[in-house]
Structures are given as structure tokens and as C-alpha cells.
Enzyme design. Structure first.
Site, short mmCIF file in Angstrom:
data_model
loop_
_atom_site.label_atom_id
_atom_site.label_comp_id
_atom_site.label_asym_id
_atom_site.label_seq_id
_atom_site.Cartn_x
_atom_site.Cartn_y
_atom_site.Cartn_z
N LYS A 182 0.90 -1.10 0.03
CA LYS A 182 -0.03 0.04 -0.13
C LYS A 182 0.91 1.15 0.00
O LYS A 182 1.91 1.15 0.55
CB LYS A 182 -0.87 -0.07 1.27
CG LYS A 182 -2.01 -0.94 1.12
CD LYS A 182 -2.99 -0.94 2.53
CE LYS A 182 -3.64 -2.07 2.52
NZ LYS A 182 -4.60 -2.27 3.60
N HIS B 56 1.14 7.05 2.42
CA HIS B 56 0.49 8.43 2.02
C HIS B 56 0.91 9.09 3.35
O HIS B 56 1.51 8.94 4.18
CB HIS B 56 -1.00 7.87 2.02
CG HIS B 56 -1.69 7.22 3.22
ND1 HIS B 56 -1.97 7.87 4.36
CD2 HIS B 56 -1.85 5.96 3.39
CE1 HIS B 56 -2.41 7.02 5.22
NE2 HIS B 56 -2.42 5.82 4.67
N HIS C 207 0.74 8.36 6.99
CA HIS C 207 1.90 7.64 7.87
C HIS C 207 2.86 8.62 8.11
O HIS C 207 3.77 8.30 8.82
CB HIS C 207 2.44 6.74 6.80
CG HIS C 207 1.70 5.38 6.60
ND1 HIS C 207 1.03 4.76 5.71
CD2 HIS C 207 1.40 4.55 7.77
CE1 HIS C 207 0.26 3.69 6.01
NE2 HIS C 207 0.59 3.57 7.34
#
Ligand code: ARG
Length: 570
Positions: A127, A130, A133
């Protein structure tokens, strides 16, 4: 360093033996208006002991106090005794200490305290990294540095999300909708594309979910074909994460993610069983937490597969065993509050009193132009894009403001990224953030670039004075020229640093350091505006340069605690 408040409290204590020194320290106020003195002691509480009106007590106490070398003047106003500090003694005490400790002012002896595990960043494999985070990453990194400054030995753990049913989904999605070439070419964005596609398709065809579950169970059983794909997804992802860590200048002591606990969960599940904590719920195994008003903590699903919480419990036991931590700090979004509260409670029920040393540090959400971030829908803002944009925009600003700067690319990177990091930690971390370029990159607001710019200004003054930091000597200081309000203002602002570091750690709030830096920066800029430095007479010049040097050390070190580099020119 001398502790003025303590000394003052001891001196008051001689006449007020009923009140303990610590109590007196807590009662002493720092007046917001400096015309009311530097310290104030309210006498209301003494009315009971002395059986007199508080203003009278204040007057008598003030008359009886013996002289204190750092107190120049004592005034009584109603029930308050106001103390005015002898500015020379005060400035000397703080300034000498900072010049002596340099960029370690306020720090404790390294490794003089126990171990602290800081669990932060922890992006999920396959993933994208983004902007949500980013918060965990920078807050965790800052808490790490703050605790190290206080003498703890920190272990930074990146608890990668590299295990779980989503990898079953990914394997199915890869086989159905992608190819080796496409993943190799596009990396995480391809993995994300097929993950999103999987969810869309599984809504129409639930058998996809069953297939995914089977693949994950196979992984947990050690099926080599699935594991090989999983390993490869992990490699592809880590390559991209590493680029971000490099930009942020962040490292970890351990990359033991969720998968690391795959072969360590069985004995833990058995322990839960043996301790009579596990209950069966339609084939799943749970630990009931009704007595704590929480839903049960799910330990294994009905197909036997483990969960996020199972791995967190196992990881905590492993870390306690491996690092014998005094504290373990987990930095995640506040959406995970329940998860942590649940499994912390499971640890407590297992009979481990160190459950009290587990700390969840939750933070609020980042939104951009009003939109939220969600992996499933795929409308994510990538952290790397934000950082790269910050660098580019900073580069444009530098081009306008200081086109002759050397090393433009390097400085643009440090300032752009510092701006994003500072903005992230300027407010209490529990608050949501609305990301705004105008605010982040404003060189005059309460921003990272403003603090960095002020640091560069201190360096430029020293450069123009043609003096090295190491040549700033305590013996060259004439403290009598450092008693004007602006100079005392900077020294006062700087003097709070040791306490700020301590409070930032106690409250898990890097924002205390960020706000402190703004205070120091503003105070310094007033000092710089009010006092001539380079054109002053030699001894005055040297004394003021010492203030400049102390400011430089403090800003540099405060920025360091936030994970931000302090450029010498910009
Ligand atoms: N990977 C998780 C996420 O992205 C965060 C993990 C936090 N650490 C932990 N020990 N649970 O939400």
C-alpha cells in the site's frame, strides 16, 4: 546549572516550615507581565497557618526573607510577593550553561536511563506510503530523539504491516489482473491498482474473498509459492519506503514487522489458553473484555488465521523479553484507540504488570483540500509527492529571495522537508490537520522555514563577525551589557529548554518543542532588531555574539529533536 525557583523556594521555606519546598515550588508563579516581577509567591494559602490576612503575611514574610544573590528587588502587592531577578546573575547563569553544553543544553547523560521501544511509521506493504503515515513517522522519530536526549536508550521499531489477509487478496489479484512486468515497472501503484480492483470485483463475486482467505492460510502454513510472491511484494514496497525515509533522514533499529511474529504466535495463543482467557465464539477464539466495557479481542478467526491484535500481543512479549523496556510507545492514528486499549488489557489479564508501561500515542487525521485519505478507493495523496513538491516550491522561493545561494538543491530539500515536518508537529498531535501549502511554506509565519531562517541568520552574524563558534568564550562576556529587556527575553526563552524537553516527553507532545522554537526565534529577532551587534564596541560585541551563539545552539538542537536539519545558510 542553578535552579532559581528551587533556591527561592528553599529560602521561603525557612520562614514557612509548614509548606514543603516542593509545594512552594508549585505555588510560585511566573507573572505574565514582567512588571510584576520574574517570580511571584501568593500568600493566600498561609492564612490558615498564620491566622492573619494574606496581605499582612506577604508583607511580614517579605521583610524577613534574607538576601538572595539573584534577587535584586522584592515588592509586595496585596497578597503577592513579587521577586525581581538580578539580570546579570540570571543571564550569566543561563548563558554560561548553554555555552558550556552547546547543542546538548537541557540534555541528560546519554544512556543513563533504561530502554524505551518506539513503534512508529509502520506502513503497510503493497500500500502506498500516504501522508497519514507521515504523522506516525515524524512524531515517532521526534519522540525517539526527545527520549534519547533525556538519557534513555531508544529502540526504534518499524512494525511493518507485512502480514494479514490482505496478502491473500493481493495474490489473487496479482494472478488475475497483473503480471511480473507490470509490477516491476510500476511498483506499489500497480499493487494498489489491483488491490482496489480486487475489492470492486469481490463485491460482485464473493468467491474471490474465499480464494484470498485460502491463500493467506497457505501463507501461514508456509506454502512456498505464496510466500515467494509475498516476499517479492515486500521487496518492491520497501524500495519505495526507503526512498521516503532517506528524504526524511529517518532510520530504524529494527524492521521486524508483523510477519516476524508468524512463528511466535502459537506459544502465545497456548499461553492465553492455559491461562483460561480464550473463549470460543462461533469457531473464532476471543478474549472477552466485557468487564472493561470493550468488545472482545479477536485472537484467531474461525479458519484459524491470526489477526493484527494477535501479532501485537506477541510482539509486545517478544520486545519485553528482548529489550526489557521501561516503556513501549506506539504511535498511530487515533482510529486505532480501541485496538490498543483491547490488547493492552489482554496483556494485563495475562498477569503482566508491565502492561502499565505500554503507551498508545494517538494522533489526528491529515486532510488535503477537504478530502480524506483512503486506500480502498485509491484517492491517496502520496507522501513522496508531497515531499517532492515541498522541495520544488522551496526551490522556487529560494530562486526569488536568494538566487546566489550556494548548494541550492541541498538547502531546498532540507527547508522544504523541514517545513512539512514542522507543520505536522506544531499543534497538539491529537488535532486533525488541514494541509495547506500557504501555511507550510510561509517564511514569516510560525513555520519551520521561519525557524530555520532565524538559525541561518545567527550563523550569518557569526560569519560576518568572522568568529568560529568554538572561539566564543565565556571569559569575554561582559554581562552588564546584557540586561536590556530584549536580551533578557532571549535568555529567558532559551532557559526553558530543559523543562520543555521533559514536558514534551511526559505528554508525548513534540509540539512543545515546536512552540518553544517559535518563542526563541521571536525573542531572538527582537534582540537582533533592538541591539546592534557587529558595529558595537568590542566587549559589547563579544558579549552579544555569545547570545547569538547560544541561540544558534538552542535552535539547532530543538530542530534536531523534531527531526529537522538546521541549514547554516538559506
Ligand atoms: N501498519 C499499521 C497501520 O498502517 C500500523 C502499525 C502500528 N504498530 C503496531 N504495533 N500496531 O495502520
Amino acid at each position: 546549572m542553578r535552579d532559581f525557583k528551587l533556591e527561592l523556594a528553599q529560602s521561603i521555606n525557612k520562614h514557612v516550615p509548614d509548606m514543603e519546598v516542593n509545594d512552594i515550588i508549585k505555588t510560585i508563579e511566573i507573572p505574565t507581565n514582567s512588571e510584576m516581577g520574574d517570580y511571584a509567591f501568593p500568600c493566600f494559602r498561609l492564612a490558615k497557618t498564620f491566622r492573619k490576612a494574606p496581605p499582612l503575611i506577604a508583607q511580614e514574610l517579605a521583610d524577613n526573607l534574607e538576601d538572595i544573590d539573584f534577587i535584586e528587588n522584592v515588592e509586595v502587592v496585596n497578597a503577592y510577593i513579587n521577586f525581581f531577578i538580578n539580570k546579570e546573575v540570571y543571564v550569566k547563569t543561563i548563558l554560561d550553561e548553554v555555552l558550556d553544553k552547546e547543542d546538548k543544553f537541557g540534555y541528560k547523560e546519554p544512556n543513563s536511563r533504561g530502554n524505551i521501544v518506539v513503534d512508529y511509521s509502520a506502513p503497510n506493504i503493497a500500500k502506498p506510503f500516504h501522508i497519514g503515515h507521515l504523522r506516525s513517522t515524524v512524531i515517532g522519530n521526534s519522540l525517539y530523539r526527545i527520549h534519547e536526549a533525556l538519557g534513555y536508550n531508544c529502540i526504534g521499531v518499524n512494525h511493518l504491516g507485512d502480514w494479514g489477509t490482505q496478502f491473500g487478496k493481493l495474490i489473487v489479484a496479482y494472478k488475475k489482473y497483473s503480471s511480473k512486468e507490470e509490477v516491476e515497472e510500476k511498483g506499489i501503484s500497480e499493487l494498489l491498482r489491483i488491490y482496489v480492483l480486487f475489492h470492486e470485483e469481490a463485491e460482485k463475486d464473493p468467491s474471490l474473498d474465499d480464494m484470498a482467505r485460502d491463500y493467506f492460510t497457505a501463507m501461514e502454513r508456509g506454502d512456498e509459492e505464496s510466500l515467494e510472491l509475498w516476499r517479492w511484494f515486500k521487496e518492491v514496497s520497501l524500495e519505495e519506503f526507503e526512498r521516503v525515509y532517506k528524504l526524511l533522514d529517518i532510520t530504524f533499529d529494527s524492521y521486524n514487522g508483523e510477519s516476524f511474529y508468524n512463528d511466535k504466535m502459537e506459544p502465545v495463543i497456548k499461553e492465553l489458553e492455559d491461562k483460561g482467557l480464550l473463549e470460543d465464539s462461533e469457531g473464532a477464539k476471543i478474549v472477552k473484555l466485557e468487564d472493561k466495557d470493550m468488545p472482545p479481542c479477536l485472537i484467531t478467526k474461525k479458519d484459524g488465521s491470526t489477526l493484527y491484535a494477535t501479532r501485537d500481543i506477541t510482539a509486545a512479549l517478544y520486545r519485553k523479553e528482548t529489550y526489557d523496556f521501561e516503556k513501549a510507545i506506539y504511535v498511530t492514528a487515533l482510529q486505532q484507540n480501541l485496538h490498543f486499549a483491547q490488547w493492552f488489557e489482554v496483556i494485563r489479564k495475562m498477569g503482566y504488570d508491565w502492561a502499565d508501561d505500554l503507551v498508545h500515542v494517538p494522533f489526528g487525521m491529515v486532510s488535503m483540500e477537504g478530502s480524506k485519505f483512503s486506500t480502498r478507493k485509491g484517492n491517496v495523496v502520496l507522501l513522496e509527492d508531497i515531499l517532492n513538491q515541498a522541495v520544488e516550491k522551496t526551490r522556487t522561493i529560494i530562486e526569488e529571495k536568494n538566487p546566489n545561494l550556494e548548494n541550492k538543491d541541498y538547502i531546498a530539500e532540507k527547508v522544504g522537508i523541514g517545513a512539512v515536518i514542522f507543520d505536522d508537529m506544531y499543534n497538539s498531535i491529537i488535532k486533525d490537520i488541514q494541509f495547506s501549502w500557504d501555511r507550510v511554506l510561509n517564511f514569516e509565519g510560525e513555520t519551520g522555514p521561519y525557524v530555520q531562517y532565524t538559525h541561518a541568520r545567527t550563523c550569518s552574524v557569526l560569519r560576518r563577525a568572522d568568529i568560529n563558534l568554538a572561539d566564543i568564550q565565556i571569559k569575554d562576556i561582559d554581562y552588564s551589557v546584557l540586561t536590556d529587556p530584549a536580551t533578557v527575553g532571549v535568555i529567558k526563552a532559551i532557559s526553558r529548554f530543559p523543562q520543555v524537553i521533559e514536558e514534551a516527553a511526559n505528554k508525548y507532545e513534540p509540539s512543545f518543542v515546536a512552540r518553544f522554537l517559535i518563542d526563541v526565534t521571536q525573542a531572538f529577532n527582537k534582540f537582533y532588531h533592538d541591539n546592534s551587534i557587529l558595529s558595537a564596541e568590542e566587549s559589547t560585541k563579544n558579549s552579544r555574539l555569545a547570545v547569538v551563539a547560544a541561540t544558534k545552539y538552542t535552535i539547532e538542537s530543538g530542530l534536531f529533536l523534531l527531526g529537522i536539519y538546521a541549514p547554516e545558510q538559506m
